[in-house]
Design a protein around this motif. Structure first.
Motif, PDB file in Angstrom:
ATOM      1  N   ILE A  39       1.212  -0.947  -0.344  1.00 43.22           N
ATOM      2  CA  ILE A  39      -0.166  -0.004  -0.091  1.00 43.22           C
ATOM      3  C   ILE A  39       0.804   1.269  -0.442  1.00 43.22           C
ATOM      4  N   CYS A  40       1.964   0.889   0.900  1.00 39.16           N
ATOM      5  CA  CYS A  40       2.630   2.616   0.823  1.00 39.16           C
ATOM      6  C   CYS A  40       3.554   3.039  -0.476  1.00 39.16           C
ATOM      7  N   LEU A  41       3.836   1.677  -0.975  1.00 37.61           N
ATOM      8  CA  LEU A  41       4.701   1.669  -2.071  1.00 37.61           C
ATOM      9  C   LEU A  41       4.282   2.345  -2.962  1.00 37.61           C
ATOM     10  N   ARG A  42       2.757   2.516  -3.392  1.00 32.73           N
ATOM     11  CA  ARG A  42       1.701   2.942  -3.866  1.00 32.73           C
ATOM     12  C   ARG A  42       1.146   4.515  -4.155  1.00 32.73           C
ATOM     13  N   TYR A  43       2.006   5.228  -3.087  1.00 31.87           N
ATOM     14  CA  TYR A  43       1.427   6.210  -2.748  1.00 31.87           C
ATOM     15  C   TYR A  43       2.626   6.498  -2.513  1.00 31.87           C
ATOM     16  N   SER A  44       3.670   6.495  -2.378  1.00 34.05           N
ATOM     17  CA  SER A  44       5.049   7.219  -2.430  1.00 34.05           C
ATOM     18  C   SER A  44       5.898   7.252  -3.905  1.00 34.05           C
ATOM     19  N   ASN A  45       6.910   7.975  -3.367  1.00 34.35           N
ATOM     20  CA  ASN A  45       7.925   8.522  -4.607  1.00 34.35           C
ATOM     21  C   ASN A  45       8.729   6.882  -4.863  1.00 34.35           C
ATOM     22  N   ASP A  46       9.371   6.755  -3.848  1.00 37.14           N
ATOM     23  CA  ASP A  46      10.309   6.050  -4.243  1.00 37.14           C
ATOM     24  C   ASP A  46       9.956   4.883  -2.754  1.00 37.14           C
ATOM     25  N   GLU A  48      12.603   4.204   0.000  1.00 35.08           N
ATOM     26  CA  GLU A  48      12.587   5.185   1.302  1.00 35.08           C
ATOM     27  C   GLU A  48      11.179   6.178   1.899  1.00 35.08           C
ATOM     28  N   GLU A  49      10.814   6.719   1.334  1.00 38.04           N
ATOM     29  CA  GLU A  49       9.641   7.382   1.366  1.00 38.04           C
ATOM     30  C   GLU A  49       8.395   6.455   1.711  1.00 38.04           C
ATOM     31  N   ALA A  50       8.185   5.093   1.279  1.00 37.70           N
ATOM     32  CA  ALA A  50       7.465   4.619   0.872  1.00 37.70           C
ATOM     33  C   ALA A  50       7.793   3.510   3.124  1.00 37.70           C
ATOM     34  N   LEU A  51       8.603   3.584   3.089  1.00 31.24           N
ATOM     35  CA  LEU A  51       9.299   2.919   4.635  1.00 31.24           C
ATOM     36  C   LEU A  51       8.877   3.403   5.565  1.00 31.24           C
ATOM     37  N   ALA A  52       8.921   5.014   5.411  1.00 31.94           N
ATOM     38  CA  ALA A  52       8.992   6.306   6.130  1.00 31.94           C
ATOM     39  C   ALA A  52       6.992   6.028   6.248  1.00 31.94           C
ATOM     40  N   TYR A 120       2.162  -6.177 -12.740  1.00 31.67           N
ATOM     41  CA  TYR A 120       2.751  -5.370 -11.453  1.00 31.67           C
ATOM     42  C   TYR A 120       4.100  -4.481 -10.647  1.00 31.67           C
ATOM     43  N   GLU A 121       4.462  -4.957 -11.027  1.00 34.63           N
ATOM     44  CA  GLU A 121       5.829  -3.880 -10.835  1.00 34.63           C
ATOM     45  C   GLU A 121       6.213  -2.739 -11.074  1.00 34.63           C
ATOM     46  N   ASP A 122       5.888  -3.550 -12.835  1.00 34.24           N
ATOM     47  CA  ASP A 122       6.441  -2.355 -13.803  1.00 34.24           C
ATOM     48  C   ASP A 122       5.725  -1.163 -13.955  1.00 34.24           C
ATOM     49  N   LEU A 123       3.447  -2.163 -13.198  1.00 39.73           N
ATOM     50  CA  LEU A 123       2.645  -0.743 -12.986  1.00 39.73           C
ATOM     51  C   LEU A 123       3.517   0.588 -11.694  1.00 39.73           C
ATOM     52  N   LEU A 124       3.550  -0.453 -10.569  1.00 38.55           N
ATOM     53  CA  LEU A 124       4.342   0.635  -9.532  1.00 38.55           C
ATOM     54  C   LEU A 124       5.034   1.481  -9.566  1.00 38.55           C
ATOM     55  N   LEU A 125       6.231   1.105 -10.938  1.00 37.03           N
ATOM     56  CA  LEU A 125       7.233   1.884 -11.002  1.00 37.03           C
ATOM     57  C   LEU A 125       6.426   2.807 -11.741  1.00 37.03           C
TER      58      LEU A 125
END
Length: 187
Positions: A39-46, A48-52, A120-125
């Motif tokens: 979920i966090c990865l979908r909303y973040s720039n990268d 590092e931000e997702a982990l925060a 999925y991974e391509d779309l996420l990026l």
């Protein structure tokens, strides 16, 4: 550790978290880390931000676990907290002026079905490359299933703005896919 939200072990982990048992908190984190990070990865720039965002989200999970309703799946409760934490992160960027002007991301594309061909991974990026505004609206609508009215309320924008941002996000994603496909064909 596998997830079975209704088994005695998971219930005991949640009860342990309620009494602030560190081992139970660690176990709950391990159980739902992948779900929450996705979920966090979908909303973040990268990442590092997702982990925060993930860490902030789990802090809220543990802080408010006493409010959890055992009649509902904990995964849905955690998913909602992570989504709201990501939205809070987005709002803080908006207040700090970190959001790029979304007009600079406008590119007219009409093919809406092209995103169905992605992994999925391509779309996420690609989603991570969208402006924060487009990315947030796209995730809330297309992935999390919120209505434009709900998105407007959450983000403090008009319903029409939400619809426009979703349309532009889809156009931008379609353009990214086309660019990726043209690179693959030339290779």
């Amino acid at each position: 550790m596998t997830i079975n939200e209704h088994d005695e072990n998971t219930i005991q982990i949640i009860k342990g978290c309620i009494i602030e048992d560190r081992r139970s908190q660690k176990d709950l984190y391990k159980l739902y880390h992948a779900l929450a990070l996705g979920i966090c990865l979908r909303y973040s720039n990268d990442k590092e931000e997702a982990l925060a965002i993930l860490n902030d989200g789990f802090f809220k999970v543990f802080k408010h676990i006493k409010k959890y309703n055992f009649d509902k799946p904990i995964s849905a409760w955690i998913r909602k907290i992570m989504t709201n934490t990501a939205i809070d992160n987005y709002r803080s960027k908006v207040r700090m002026g970190a959001v790029v002007d979304i007009a600079s991301y406008e590119h007219p594309i009409t093919d809406e079905t092209i995103t169905q061909k992605l992994h999925y991974e391509d779309l996420l990026l690609m989603v991570q490359k969208l402006s924060p505004t487009y990315r947030t609206v796209f995730n809330l609508y297309a992935i999390d299933g919120y209505t434009h009215e709900e998105i407007g309320s959450m983000l403090g924008i008009a319903v029409g703005t939400s619809k426009s941002n979703l349309h532009k996000a889809r156009q931008r994603l379609a353009e990214m896919v086309r660019n990726q496909n043209s690179i693959a064909i030339k290779s």
